[in-house]
Design a protein around this motif. Structure first.
Motif, PDB file in Angstrom:
ATOM      1  N   LEU A  96       0.827  -1.202   0.000  1.00  0.00           N
ATOM      2  CA  LEU A  96       0.000   0.000   0.000  1.00  0.00           C
ATOM      3  C   LEU A  96       0.863   1.256   0.000  1.00  0.00           C
ATOM      4  N   TYR A  97       1.904   1.256   0.793  1.00  0.00           N
ATOM      5  CA  TYR A  97       2.802   2.412   0.883  1.00  0.00           C
ATOM      6  C   TYR A  97       3.474   2.699  -0.459  1.00  0.00           C
ATOM      7  N   THR A  98       3.834   1.642  -1.165  1.00  0.00           N
ATOM      8  CA  THR A  98       4.517   1.801  -2.456  1.00  0.00           C
ATOM      9  C   THR A  98       3.556   1.696  -3.633  1.00  0.00           C
ATOM     10  N   PHE A  99       2.274   1.729  -3.374  1.00  0.00           N
ATOM     11  CA  PHE A  99       1.248   1.561  -4.403  1.00  0.00           C
ATOM     12  C   PHE A  99       1.488   2.418  -5.646  1.00  0.00           C
ATOM     13  N   PRO A 100       1.782   3.717  -5.502  1.00  0.00           N
ATOM     14  CA  PRO A 100       1.982   4.541  -6.699  1.00  0.00           C
ATOM     15  C   PRO A 100       3.161   4.071  -7.549  1.00  0.00           C
ATOM     16  N   SER A 101       4.121   3.424  -6.928  1.00  0.00           N
ATOM     17  CA  SER A 101       5.323   3.015  -7.655  1.00  0.00           C
ATOM     18  C   SER A 101       5.078   1.771  -8.497  1.00  0.00           C
ATOM     19  N   TRP A 102       4.454   0.758  -7.903  1.00  0.00           N
ATOM     20  CA  TRP A 102       4.349  -0.511  -8.622  1.00  0.00           C
ATOM     21  C   TRP A 102       3.066  -0.655  -9.415  1.00  0.00           C
ATOM     22  N   VAL A 103       2.102   0.264  -9.233  1.00  0.00           N
ATOM     23  CA  VAL A 103       0.862   0.181 -10.012  1.00  0.00           C
ATOM     24  C   VAL A 103       0.703   1.356 -10.954  1.00  0.00           C
ATOM     25  N   ALA A 125      -0.727   5.579   0.163  1.00  0.00           N
ATOM     26  CA  ALA A 125       0.499   5.789   0.931  1.00  0.00           C
ATOM     27  C   ALA A 125       0.175   6.155   2.377  1.00  0.00           C
ATOM     28  N   SER A 126      -0.895   6.925   2.594  1.00  0.00           N
ATOM     29  CA  SER A 126      -1.287   7.289   3.956  1.00  0.00           C
ATOM     30  C   SER A 126      -1.746   6.067   4.745  1.00  0.00           C
ATOM     31  N   ILE A 127      -2.494   5.189   4.097  1.00  0.00           N
ATOM     32  CA  ILE A 127      -2.935   3.960   4.769  1.00  0.00           C
ATOM     33  C   ILE A 127      -1.735   3.075   5.079  1.00  0.00           C
ATOM     34  N   GLY A 128      -0.831   2.944   4.101  1.00  0.00           N
ATOM     35  CA  GLY A 128       0.382   2.166   4.335  1.00  0.00           C
ATOM     36  C   GLY A 128       1.222   2.746   5.456  1.00  0.00           C
ATOM     37  N   ALA A 129       1.348   4.086   5.488  1.00  0.00           N
ATOM     38  CA  ALA A 129       2.107   4.750   6.553  1.00  0.00           C
ATOM     39  C   ALA A 129       1.456   4.519   7.907  1.00  0.00           C
ATOM     40  N   ALA A 130       0.120   4.585   7.942  1.00  0.00           N
ATOM     41  CA  ALA A 130      -0.598   4.336   9.192  1.00  0.00           C
ATOM     42  C   ALA A 130      -0.355   2.907   9.678  1.00  0.00           C
ATOM     43  N   MET A 131      -0.327   1.970   8.754  1.00  0.00           N
ATOM     44  CA  MET A 131      -0.050   0.580   9.125  1.00  0.00           C
ATOM     45  C   MET A 131       1.373   0.431   9.652  1.00  0.00           C
TER      46      MET A 131
END
Length: 390
Positions: free
Chosen positions: A259-266, A285-291
């Protein structure tokens, strides 16, 4: 306002700062800057930037993590009923962010004046977009006020995030009224609506050739809200994580990275229009950061890793490292790019950046924090005396 501190979150911020450093140091290469998979000697890095391994140099996502962390940390005193006036809150926030920023601004302006050599042949448009023009007096004044609308990436490419950090921090006590009063679904919903409004407004103003980034602060406010909601429900989320099996915990950790790297790999491929990248980037990225934050608080293994002394060290100097890492980079590029191998310049820049960060931490940051505490204590005593007198 008494501080509530989780040392492992400092380390998390330090690791994010390191990823920003790596990100910016790679951005000087045209092969990395361009949205293309290049088959040159940088092929491996170009491939990795479209995978979850982008986490090691995910500069944009790291800034989102900073925003989520700020929302989390700033909300704790409000959630724990540690009462303080707005003037005390703002005093501590300004001394924490603005004074170290101001010192770095003076240093970067001196560096631009002494070392800028114009165009950097063979480097990316990003590298050439900094220090390319003479120092402008009006732009310096704009930098001094920090929260206004100005070319905030001209001298130091990280200043743009501090502009949004300060704007949102100024309004954060108002945000916390809604966070405390309403359930998380309602708070998240209105935050998403405001963030969407900020993104659409920014896009429309851009199409109308109106240069302003005020709407972007509304857009990035979502990350602060997610951080605050995370703080509000942290105990429940920690218990949820702790109740899961080891396999599920590993899967949650992997999911947070994706989720954090979502913009990179998708989404970071050339076929995707740039304007469509930002909303999913920020949300995911915000959800990934929160996790990541929950993992740092709930996972004994991850907490132990984050409390490793070197990570703690980078956590301590993270803000100063963030402020200074581009200054030696551009000084060395402008002065020695045609004399010394680029990778030697990068390594030297990294070492100098760490040294500058250490100096800034001990001689600027810590005194600034101490000053903030001293002034806020004086203000609190004055407020107490007024109440007693009344």
């Amino acid at each position: 306002m008494p501080s509530i501190r989780y040392n492992q979150l400092d380390s998390l911020r330090g690791l994010a700062a390191i990823s920003v450093v790596i990100h910016h140091y790679l951005l000087i290469f045209p092969q990395f800057y361009e949205k293309t998979i290049d088959n040159s000697g940088y092929a491996l890095v170009n491939f990795l930037k479209y995978t979850p391994l982008h986490i090691f140099f995910s500069g944009t996502q790291a800034v989102i993590l900073f925003f989520v962390l700020s929302g989390f940390v700033l909300s704790l005193p409000f959630l724990n009923n540690i009462n303080s006036s707005y003037s005390i809150y703002l005093t501590r926030r300004v001394t924490r962010i603005y004074i170290p920023y101001l010192v770095s601004l003076v240093i970067v302006l001196i560096a631009v004046k002494l070392f800028s050599e114009g165009v950097l042949t063979g480097f990316s448009p990003w590298a050439n977009g900094k220090w390319s023009d003479p120092i402008d007096f009006k732009l310096i004044i704009d930098h001094l006020f920090l929260v206004g609308n100005f070319a905030n990436g001209e001298y130091n490419p990280i200043y743009w995030s501090l502009v949004h950090e300060m704007r949102i921090s100024i309004l954060f006590p108002i945000i916390m009224i809604f966070i405390i009063k309403y359930k998380w679904k309602f708070s998240l919903l209105w935050s998403l609506i405001i963030s969407a409004f900020g993104f659409v407004g920014t896009t429309l103003l851009s199409h109308a050739n109106i240069e302003t980034d005020y709407m972007l602060s509304l857009y990035y406010g979502l990350s602060f809200v997610i951080g605050a909601l995370l703080a509000k429900h942290k105990d429940m989320l920690i218990k949820f994580f702790e109740s899961k099996s080891k396999t599920v915990k590993i899967l949650i950790t992997i999911l947070s990275i994706f989720l954090y790297t979502f913009p990179s790999w998708v989404l970071n491929f050339p076929v995707i229009p740039e304007r469509l990248l930002n909303p999913p980037n920020t949300v995911m990225a915000s959800i990934g950061a929160a996790m990541f934050i929950i993992l740092a608080l709930a996972s004994k293994t991850i907490k132990k890793v984050l409390l490793f002394k070197p990570f703690q060290f980078f956590g301590d100097i993270s803000y100063s490292l963030y402020l200074y890492h581009c200054i030696p980079l551009f000084v060395l590029l402008h002065q020695f790019n045609d004399k010394v191998t680029t990778w030697i310049l990068l390594i030297t820049s990294c070492i100098v950046s760490i040294l500058l960060a250490v100096l800034s931490y001990y001689f600027v940051e810590k005194p600034s924090i101490k000053l903030g505490k001293k002034v806020s204590t004086k203000l609190k005593n004055q407020e107490t005396n007024k109440k007693l007198a009344g």
